[in-house]
Design a protein around this motif. Structure first.
Motif, PDB file in Angstrom:
ATOM      1  N   LEU A   1     -10.691  -9.224  -2.646  1.00 29.84           N
ATOM      2  CA  LEU A   1     -11.304  -8.441  -1.572  1.00 29.84           C
ATOM      3  C   LEU A   1     -10.848  -8.912  -0.194  1.00 29.84           C
ATOM      4  O   LEU A   1     -10.593  -8.098   0.699  1.00 29.84           O
ATOM      5  N   VAL A   2     -10.746 -10.228  -0.018  1.00 33.93           N
ATOM      6  CA  VAL A   2     -10.299 -10.771   1.271  1.00 33.93           C
ATOM      7  C   VAL A   2      -8.879 -10.330   1.574  1.00 33.93           C
ATOM      8  O   VAL A   2      -8.544  -9.961   2.708  1.00 33.93           O
ATOM      9  N   THR A   3      -8.007 -10.340   0.560  1.00 32.30           N
ATOM     10  CA  THR A   3      -6.624  -9.905   0.746  1.00 32.30           C
ATOM     11  C   THR A   3      -6.559  -8.442   1.189  1.00 32.30           C
ATOM     12  O   THR A   3      -5.859  -8.087   2.141  1.00 32.30           O
ATOM     13  N   LEU A   4      -7.309  -7.593   0.498  1.00 34.43           N
ATOM     14  CA  LEU A   4      -7.315  -6.164   0.828  1.00 34.43           C
ATOM     15  C   LEU A   4      -7.919  -5.919   2.206  1.00 34.43           C
ATOM     16  O   LEU A   4      -7.407  -5.102   2.985  1.00 34.43           O
ATOM     17  N   LEU A   5      -9.001  -6.629   2.519  1.00 33.89           N
ATOM     18  CA  LEU A   5      -9.660  -6.453   3.817  1.00 33.89           C
ATOM     19  C   LEU A   5      -8.753  -6.879   4.960  1.00 33.89           C
ATOM     20  O   LEU A   5      -8.657  -6.186   5.988  1.00 33.89           O
ATOM     21  N   LEU A   6      -8.077  -8.014   4.782  1.00 26.79           N
ATOM     22  CA  LEU A   6      -7.153  -8.478   5.817  1.00 26.79           C
ATOM     23  C   LEU A   6      -6.044  -7.472   6.053  1.00 26.79           C
ATOM     24  O   LEU A   6      -5.662  -7.201   7.197  1.00 26.79           O
ATOM     25  N   TYR A   7      -5.519  -6.895   4.981  1.00 24.82           N
ATOM     26  CA  TYR A   7      -4.442  -5.912   5.128  1.00 24.82           C
ATOM     27  C   TYR A   7      -4.923  -4.693   5.921  1.00 24.82           C
ATOM     28  O   TYR A   7      -4.231  -4.231   6.833  1.00 24.82           O
ATOM     29  N   VAL A   8      -6.110  -4.187   5.583  1.00 20.46           N
ATOM     30  CA  VAL A   8      -6.640  -3.004   6.276  1.00 20.46           C
ATOM     31  C   VAL A   8      -6.866  -3.306   7.759  1.00 20.46           C
ATOM     32  O   VAL A   8      -6.507  -2.505   8.640  1.00 20.46           O
ATOM     33  N   LEU A   9      -7.447  -4.469   8.061  1.00 22.98           N
ATOM     34  CA  LEU A   9      -7.734  -4.830   9.452  1.00 22.98           C
ATOM     35  C   LEU A   9      -6.451  -5.039  10.250  1.00 22.98           C
ATOM     36  O   LEU A   9      -6.327  -4.563  11.387  1.00 22.98           O
ATOM     37  N   VAL A  10      -5.500  -5.755   9.665  1.00 23.07           N
ATOM     38  CA  VAL A  10      -4.247  -6.030  10.375  1.00 23.07           C
ATOM     39  C   VAL A  10      -3.455  -4.744  10.589  1.00 23.07           C
ATOM     40  O   VAL A  10      -2.842  -4.544  11.642  1.00 23.07           O
ATOM     41  N   LYS A  11      -3.468  -3.851   9.606  1.00 20.23           N
ATOM     42  CA  LYS A  11      -2.788  -2.565   9.763  1.00 20.23           C
ATOM     43  C   LYS A  11      -3.398  -1.770  10.909  1.00 20.23           C
ATOM     44  O   LYS A  11      -2.682  -1.144  11.713  1.00 20.23           O
ATOM     45  N   TYR A  12      -4.711  -1.809  11.019  1.00 21.78           N
ATOM     46  CA  TYR A  12      -5.415  -1.124  12.116  1.00 21.78           C
ATOM     47  C   TYR A  12      -4.999  -1.719  13.473  1.00 21.78           C
ATOM     48  O   TYR A  12      -4.733  -0.988  14.426  1.00 21.78           O
ATOM     49  N   VAL A  13      -4.948  -3.040  13.534  1.00 21.33           N
ATOM     50  CA  VAL A  13      -4.560  -3.714  14.778  1.00 21.33           C
ATOM     51  C   VAL A  13      -3.109  -3.395  15.138  1.00 21.33           C
ATOM     52  O   VAL A  13      -2.773  -3.129  16.297  1.00 21.33           O
ATOM     53  N   HIS A  14      -2.229  -3.405  14.134  1.00 25.93           N
ATOM     54  CA  HIS A  14      -0.801  -3.173  14.398  1.00 25.93           C
ATOM     55  C   HIS A  14      -0.536  -1.759  14.911  1.00 25.93           C
ATOM     56  O   HIS A  14       0.355  -1.553  15.743  1.00 25.93           O
ATOM     57  N   GLN A  15      -1.306  -0.793  14.448  1.00 24.86           N
ATOM     58  CA  GLN A  15      -1.127   0.585  14.911  1.00 24.86           C
ATOM     59  C   GLN A  15      -1.409   0.719  16.399  1.00 24.86           C
ATOM     60  O   GLN A  15      -0.902   1.640  17.042  1.00 24.86           O
ATOM     61  N   ARG A  16      -2.163  -0.218  16.948  1.00 27.90           N
ATOM     62  CA  ARG A  16      -2.479  -0.173  18.363  1.00 27.90           C
ATOM     63  C   ARG A  16      -1.637  -1.115  19.205  1.00 27.90           C
ATOM     64  O   ARG A  16      -1.293  -0.804  20.342  1.00 27.90           O
ATOM     65  N   LEU A  17      -1.288  -2.253  18.657  1.00 24.41           N
ATOM     66  CA  LEU A  17      -0.495  -3.219  19.425  1.00 24.41           C
ATOM     67  C   LEU A  17       1.008  -2.956  19.353  1.00 24.41           C
ATOM     68  O   LEU A  17       1.728  -3.170  20.325  1.00 24.41           O
ATOM     69  N   LYS A  18       1.495  -2.554  18.164  1.00 22.40           N
ATOM     70  CA  LYS A  18       2.923  -2.292  17.963  1.00 22.40           C
ATOM     71  C   LYS A  18       3.778  -3.490  18.344  1.00 22.40           C
ATOM     72  O   LYS A  18       4.823  -3.352  18.981  1.00 22.40           O
ATOM     73  N   ARG A  19       3.348  -4.687  17.955  1.00 22.74           N
ATOM     74  CA  ARG A  19       4.118  -5.901  18.192  1.00 22.74           C
ATOM     75  C   ARG A  19       4.628  -6.434  16.859  1.00 22.74           C
ATOM     76  O   ARG A  19       3.973  -6.269  15.836  1.00 22.74           O
ATOM     77  N   TRP A  20       5.793  -7.097  16.893  1.00 20.80           N
ATOM     78  CA  TRP A  20       6.360  -7.576  15.638  1.00 20.80           C
ATOM     79  C   TRP A  20       5.432  -8.566  14.950  1.00 20.80           C
ATOM     80  O   TRP A  20       5.320  -8.582  13.719  1.00 20.80           O
ATOM     81  N   TRP A  21       4.740  -9.404  15.748  1.00 17.84           N
ATOM     82  CA  TRP A  21       3.889 -10.427  15.154  1.00 17.84           C
ATOM     83  C   TRP A  21       2.587  -9.851  14.599  1.00 17.84           C
ATOM     84  O   TRP A  21       1.868 -10.552  13.870  1.00 17.84           O
ATOM     85  N   SER A  22       2.267  -8.597  14.948  1.00 20.30           N
ATOM     86  CA  SER A  22       1.044  -7.986  14.419  1.00 20.30           C
ATOM     87  C   SER A  22       1.306  -7.171  13.155  1.00 20.30           C
ATOM     88  O   SER A  22       0.369  -6.611  12.570  1.00 20.30           O
ATOM     89  N   ALA A  23       2.551  -7.085  12.717  1.00 22.22           N
ATOM     90  CA  ALA A  23       2.892  -6.324  11.515  1.00 22.22           C
ATOM     91  C   ALA A  23       2.239  -6.960  10.286  1.00 22.22           C
ATOM     92  O   ALA A  23       2.223  -8.187  10.150  1.00 22.22           O
ATOM     93  N   PRO A  24       1.664  -6.149   9.392  1.00 18.69           N
ATOM     94  CA  PRO A  24       1.004  -6.703   8.199  1.00 18.69           C
ATOM     95  C   PRO A  24       1.901  -7.612   7.375  1.00 18.69           C
ATOM     96  O   PRO A  24       1.422  -8.598   6.796  1.00 18.69           O
TER      97      PRO A  24
END
Length: 227
Positions: free
Chosen positions: A11-34
């Motif tokens: 669950l933690v793995t899946l949750l982290l992926y969903v949250l990071v994907k959400y953040v990356h869609q807004r930041l668009k930085r290489w270091w924020s990529a899932p």
């Protein structure tokens, strides 16, 4: 307790992926990529919690199993882009051939130059293709699947970060060439970056990535024998 730990890791793995994907869609930085940030966060959590990586790998094996269906699913976009393949088959074939030769050749050569262990050499060979294909090739190459996954992630992050700079440096203007470069050298992460540059670049990168992956799986027994 063991079952609860397994569920929590998943669950933690899946949750982290969903949250990071959400953040990356807004930041668009290489270091924020899932592909980069999720492994960093997971490793940090494992170190803080004291959970051995071998236990985490066992608890999340269901996600690894899903790579099988994901590999088969790559046939769908290849079929959908069959018209593009027919029109530009020479260019795509050249991109796939160049990507495999340079990706495998440079990895193995540099690994031998630095006298790396044989397992590391073999695990570096499929680093430029997408994870499902790289892991499917690992057994034939005599590679360590865990090392293969790590090298694939590192390659994707580096390619996504530096690819556009290299395009500017070498003045590559053809959408086909730009897309093929990202798809052959940096698999999924490169394809995502190519899609940001242009629609045609994204399509070609995706197609090249999949063809390179298929070629790696088919050639893995031969490459493993040569190594």
């Amino acid at each position: 307790m063991f079952a609860l730990s397994s569920v929590l890791c998943l669950l933690v793995t899946l949750l982290l992926y969903v949250l990071v994907k959400y953040v990356h869609q807004r930041l668009k930085r290489w270091w924020s990529a899932p592909i980069f940030l999720v492994p960093v966060l997971l490793v940090s959590l494992l170190l803080l919690s004291g959970i051995p990586f071998s236990s985490y790998w066992q608890d999340t094996r269901y996600l690894t199993w899903l790579l099988g269906p994901a590999t088969v699913a790559f046939a769908v976009p290849i079929y959908q882009q069959r018209a593009l393949i027919r029109t530009n088959w020479i260019t795509l074939l050249a991109g796939v051939f160049t990507g495999i030769v340079i990706g495998v050749g440079s990895s193995v050569w540099l690994a031998h130059v630095f006298s790396l262990p044989e397992t590391v050499v073999r695990s570096l060979a499929p680093r430029s293709v997408s994870t499902p294909f790289a892991l499917a090739s690992a057994a034939h190459l005599g590679a360590n699947p865990q090392l293969v996954a790590i090298f694939v992630v590192i390659t994707g992050v580096v390619g996504m970060s530096l690819g556009e700079l290299l395009l500017l440096l070498f003045r590559v203007r053809s959408p086909l060439a730009r897309g093929a470069l990202f798809g052959a050298a940096a698999h999924g992460a490169g394809t995502a970056k190519a899609s940001e540059i242009g629609e045609e670049e994204g399509v070609v990168a995706s197609l090249t990535m999949m063809l390179c992956g298929v070629a790696m799986v088919l050639l893995a027994p031969l490459i493993g024998a040569l190594l």
